[in-house]
Design a protein around this motif. Structure first.
Motif, mmCIF file in Angstrom:
data_model
loop_
_atom_site.group_PDB
_atom_site.id
_atom_site.type_symbol
_atom_site.label_atom_id
_atom_site.label_comp_id
_atom_site.label_asym_id
_atom_site.label_seq_id
_atom_site.Cartn_x
_atom_site.Cartn_y
_atom_site.Cartn_z
ATOM 1 N N THR A 29 32.550 54.180 37.332
ATOM 2 C CA THR A 29 33.780 53.760 38.005
ATOM 3 C C THR A 29 33.956 52.254 37.844
ATOM 4 N N PHE A 30 35.190 51.805 38.082
ATOM 5 C CA PHE A 30 35.514 50.387 37.977
ATOM 6 C C PHE A 30 36.594 50.101 39.008
ATOM 7 N N THR A 31 36.371 49.117 39.839
ATOM 8 C CA THR A 31 37.318 48.764 40.899
ATOM 9 C C THR A 31 37.896 47.381 40.621
ATOM 10 N N ALA A 32 39.214 47.261 40.763
ATOM 11 C CA ALA A 32 39.893 45.984 40.543
ATOM 12 C C ALA A 32 40.329 45.395 41.876
ATOM 13 N N GLU A 33 40.204 44.088 41.983
ATOM 14 C CA GLU A 33 40.720 43.369 43.145
ATOM 15 C C GLU A 33 41.261 42.029 42.679
ATOM 16 N N ALA A 34 42.418 41.674 43.188
ATOM 17 C CA ALA A 34 42.990 40.352 42.959
ATOM 18 C C ALA A 34 43.245 39.736 44.318
ATOM 19 N N THR A 35 42.672 38.569 44.542
ATOM 20 C CA THR A 35 42.845 37.902 45.826
ATOM 21 C C THR A 35 43.390 36.499 45.624
ATOM 22 N N TYR A 36 44.198 36.087 46.568
ATOM 23 C CA TYR A 36 44.668 34.706 46.626
ATOM 24 C C TYR A 36 44.693 34.334 48.099
ATOM 25 N N LEU A 37 44.367 33.100 48.392
ATOM 26 C CA LEU A 37 44.267 32.643 49.778
ATOM 27 C C LEU A 37 43.379 33.571 50.605
ATOM 28 N N GLY A 38 42.363 34.161 49.953
ATOM 29 C CA GLY A 38 41.435 35.039 50.642
ATOM 30 C C GLY A 38 41.969 36.419 50.977
ATOM 31 N N GLN A 39 43.166 36.758 50.492
ATOM 32 C CA GLN A 39 43.774 38.058 50.798
ATOM 33 C C GLN A 39 43.924 38.888 49.521
ATOM 34 N N LEU A 40 43.716 40.185 49.662
ATOM 35 C CA LEU A 40 43.946 41.107 48.555
ATOM 36 C C LEU A 40 45.448 41.207 48.305
#
Length: 151
Positions: free
Chosen positions: A77-88
């Protein structure tokens, strides 16, 4: 004479592809850099990439990101996350296997693609966006930090 023409055409095509490709500068932020190499990141649109400025993304308009990576780990499996200012990023699809080959094959160059739909409600400004792709083990990660200018 024919060789000169071929070389000239090749040079022109290379120049055009360099202008059309919107390769952006990124920092690798993975905790263990040996686990994954970020080969290249492209954002469309990003006219600013040629001058190494943050990509201007218009809120309410579509954009896309492609991350070429070589993982040195295997994962089903592979999970993606993009965060800015500490938020998803809100409403982000985190199942990276929908847009990149799974299982992840060690040593194989692969591409992750994501269509961004930046809501008009997002604040404007320049942000560091941390984009990570994580395998089954949390330390199996590919990660890049890129600058985005939301307009």
């Amino acid at each position: 004479m024919t060789n000169r023409i071929v070389i000239f055409v090749f040079a022109v095509l290379t120049l055009i592809s360099a202008v059309v490709c919107e390769i952006v500068s990124v920092e690798n932020c993975a905790p263990n850099i040996d686990k994954c190499k970020i080969n290249e990141v492209r954002i469309d649109p990003c006219k600013e990439a040629a001058t190494k400025r943050p990509c201007k993304i218009k809120r309410g308009k579509p954009a896309s990101i492609e991350i070429d990576y070589t993982a040195n780990f295997a994962s089903e499996t592979f999970t993606a996350e993009a965060t800015y200012l500490g938020q998803l990023l809100p409403q982000m699809e985190t199942n990276a296997c929908l847009t990149t080959p799974c299982p992840v094959v060690p040593g194989s160059k692969q591409t992750y693609k994501y269509e961004l739909n930046v809501d008009r409600k997002f604040p404007s400004g320049i942000f560091n966006v941390r984009w990570s792709l994580t395998g089954q083990q949390t330390d199996d990660q590919c990660c890049a930090i890129l600058k985005i200018f939301l307009k």
